[in-house]
Design a protein around this motif. Structure first.
Motif, PDB file in Angstrom:
ATOM      1  N   GLY A  53      -9.268   2.023  -3.140  1.00 40.64           N
ATOM      2  CA  GLY A  53     -10.020   2.938  -3.988  1.00 40.64           C
ATOM      3  C   GLY A  53     -10.834   2.150  -5.000  1.00 40.64           C
ATOM      4  O   GLY A  53     -10.995   2.538  -6.154  1.00 40.64           O
ATOM      5  N   ARG A  54     -11.348   0.992  -4.547  1.00 41.01           N
ATOM      6  CA  ARG A  54     -12.063   0.085  -5.453  1.00 41.01           C
ATOM      7  C   ARG A  54     -13.534   0.454  -5.493  1.00 41.01           C
ATOM      8  O   ARG A  54     -14.154   0.659  -4.446  1.00 41.01           O
ATOM      9  N   PRO A  55     -14.131   0.522  -6.698  1.00 38.55           N
ATOM     10  CA  PRO A  55     -15.561   0.831  -6.780  1.00 38.55           C
ATOM     11  C   PRO A  55     -16.395  -0.239  -6.063  1.00 38.55           C
ATOM     12  O   PRO A  55     -16.080  -1.432  -6.144  1.00 38.55           O
ATOM     13  N   PRO A 139      -8.386  -9.169  -3.077  1.00 40.54           N
ATOM     14  CA  PRO A 139      -8.101  -8.662  -4.422  1.00 40.54           C
ATOM     15  C   PRO A 139      -6.615  -8.343  -4.507  1.00 40.54           C
ATOM     16  O   PRO A 139      -5.910  -8.404  -3.495  1.00 40.54           O
ATOM     17  N   SER A 140      -6.139  -8.033  -5.688  1.00 43.06           N
ATOM     18  CA  SER A 140      -4.724  -7.692  -5.838  1.00 43.06           C
ATOM     19  C   SER A 140      -4.391  -6.470  -4.979  1.00 43.06           C
ATOM     20  O   SER A 140      -5.208  -5.562  -4.820  1.00 43.06           O
ATOM     21  N   ALA A 141      -3.154  -6.463  -4.423  1.00 42.91           N
ATOM     22  CA  ALA A 141      -2.783  -5.468  -3.409  1.00 42.91           C
ATOM     23  C   ALA A 141      -2.239  -4.181  -4.044  1.00 42.91           C
ATOM     24  O   ALA A 141      -1.151  -3.723  -3.730  1.00 42.91           O
ATOM     25  N   ASN A 142      -3.024  -3.619  -4.964  1.00 40.27           N
ATOM     26  CA  ASN A 142      -2.642  -2.374  -5.633  1.00 40.27           C
ATOM     27  C   ASN A 142      -3.814  -1.403  -5.559  1.00 40.27           C
ATOM     28  O   ASN A 142      -4.940  -1.815  -5.276  1.00 40.27           O
ATOM     29  N   ARG A 143      -3.544  -0.112  -5.811  1.00 39.96           N
ATOM     30  CA  ARG A 143      -4.649   0.832  -5.957  1.00 39.96           C
ATOM     31  C   ARG A 143      -5.461   0.416  -7.173  1.00 39.96           C
ATOM     32  O   ARG A 143      -4.911  -0.035  -8.185  1.00 39.96           O
ATOM     33  N   VAL A 147      -1.342  -1.467 -11.985  1.00 43.25           N
ATOM     34  CA  VAL A 147      -0.719  -2.755 -12.293  1.00 43.25           C
ATOM     35  C   VAL A 147      -0.645  -3.611 -11.021  1.00 43.25           C
ATOM     36  O   VAL A 147      -0.254  -3.126  -9.961  1.00 43.25           O
ATOM     37  N   SER A 148      -1.000  -4.890 -11.130  1.00 47.67           N
ATOM     38  CA  SER A 148      -0.978  -5.783  -9.968  1.00 47.67           C
ATOM     39  C   SER A 148       0.447  -6.018  -9.468  1.00 47.67           C
ATOM     40  O   SER A 148       1.381  -6.048 -10.258  1.00 47.67           O
ATOM     41  N   PRO A 149       0.617  -6.193  -8.140  1.00 48.33           N
ATOM     42  CA  PRO A 149       1.953  -6.370  -7.566  1.00 48.33           C
ATOM     43  C   PRO A 149       2.428  -7.824  -7.600  1.00 48.33           C
ATOM     44  O   PRO A 149       1.681  -8.723  -7.229  1.00 48.33           O
TER      45      PRO A 149
HETATM   46 MG    MG Z   1      -6.958  -6.433  -9.263  1.00 47.35          MG
END
Ligand code: MG
Ligand code: AMP
Length: 317
Positions: A53-55, A139-143, A147-149
């Motif tokens: 859901g990244r812009p 990128p970090s594996a979060n929505r 908060v980053s995982p």
């Molecule tokens: Mg990130």
């Protein structure tokens, strides 16, 4: 369902095959767990933006196994060469002019004429990237915005069912995202502070552009949104007292008393330990049902710059 695999030779080989076919694989780096997609595959990159859901205006960091592979799509000047020699493999991302002929997916750089790249040092990441052969955007594996995982369980809590698999190698080493340094202009500038500190970079290439990080200048680094890394519970920084219906994120040997729930980032006041614990503890305190999370003041220099940056973003409503 997202498959969870041990990060052994068989798991890494399977993950590399999934990436080469255009799939999405979460894997550990030394900073946080990344969500990988083949950077030369337009469809895979589109899937990656959708899963997070990244812009679309927020460009990705490309990861490679060795510095030589970065030269294929990024133009290194003398500063970049010296920094790569000093800090790679490791948590330093360089923003450099993009070599368009290299065939990096347009969406991966958000259409910019620059590209962000790093060589991670986590053995699982290195083996996976070596097996894939080409650059992997991760990128970090979060929505987006969350908060980053720092564990595989955090990854699944956020993106289970949205990605193909996660390689599980236990908790990460550093705990906060890489330092991002913009070398695409004459004036080198930190866009995002991290565990490679300003002082460590200045020791290699001399004084950096004095200013702040780029949070106040969105066009320079489109992804540096003011609100990011944020739990759902509101955060209050620099707490000097705490209420019973608040959760306390403490630091150092004298935690405040009176909170309903307390976790201590580092009872001995060690900033590296605090960085390792930050995101897991924010997640844990976010789940207790407190009215607010109060955070004690952290020291400012060195790694404190990166920790302060993440906490300020998490506290931005
Ligand atoms: Mg990130
Ligand atoms: P993330 O992958 O979520 O850890 O974030 C990557 C960070 O690098 C974001 O803040 C991006 O804005 C930044 N970034 C990636 N590529 C570029 C680029 N070409 N120019 C400036 N910043 C970039």
């Amino acid at each position: 369902m997202t498959e969870r695999l041990e990060a052994d030779a068989a798991g890494i080989a399977q993950a590399a095959a999934v990436l080469r076919k255009g799939g999405l694989v979460a894997f550990p780096t030394e900073t946080v767990y990344g969500l990988g997609a083949l950077a030369t595959d337009d469809a895979a990159i589109a899937r990656l933006f959708a899963a997070k859901g990244r812009p679309a205006h927020n460009p990705l960091i490309l990861h490679v196994a060795r510095p030589a592979l970065a030269h294929e799509f990024a133009a290194f000047d003398a500063r970049a060469e010296r920094l790569a020699a000093a800090f790679w493999p490791g948590p330093l991302t360089l923003v450099l002019p993009l070599r368009r002929e290299a065939g990096i997916a347009h969406a991966a750089t958000a259409g910019l004429d620059t590209v962000a790249v790093r060589v991670p040092r986590h053995p699982t990441a290195v083996e996976l990237l070596e097996a894939v052969g080409g650059p992997v955007a991760a990128p970090s594996a979060n929505r987006s915005g969350r908060v980053s995982p720092t564990t595989a369980a955090h990854v699944l809590a956020d993106v289970d069912g949205r990605i193909d698999l996660v390689l599980d190698a236990g908790p990460v080493e550093v705990g906060i995202e890489s330092t991002v340094l913009d070398l695409s202009r004459v004036d080198a500038r930190i866009l995002r502070p991290g565990s490679i500190t300003r002082a460590a970079i200045e020791a290699i290439i001399g004084p950096l552009d004095a200013g702040e990080t780029a949070a106040d200048e969105p066009l320079r680094s489109p992804g540096l949104l003011a609100r990011h890394y944020a739990p759902k519970t509101p955060l209050r920084l620099d707490a000097v007292s705490v209420a019973e219906d608040e959760a306390l994120l403490a630091f150092g040997p004298r935690p405040l008393e009176g909170a309903g729930w307390t976790l201590n980032l580092s009872p001995t006041g060690d900033l590296e330990e605090a960085a390792r614990n930050l995101y897991a503890m924010l997640r844990e305190l976010d789940a207790v049902g407190a009215r607010r999370i109060a955070v004690m003041r952290l020291p400012e220099g060195g790694l404190g710059e990166a920790l302060g940056d993440r906490l300020r973003r998490a506290a931005t409503a």
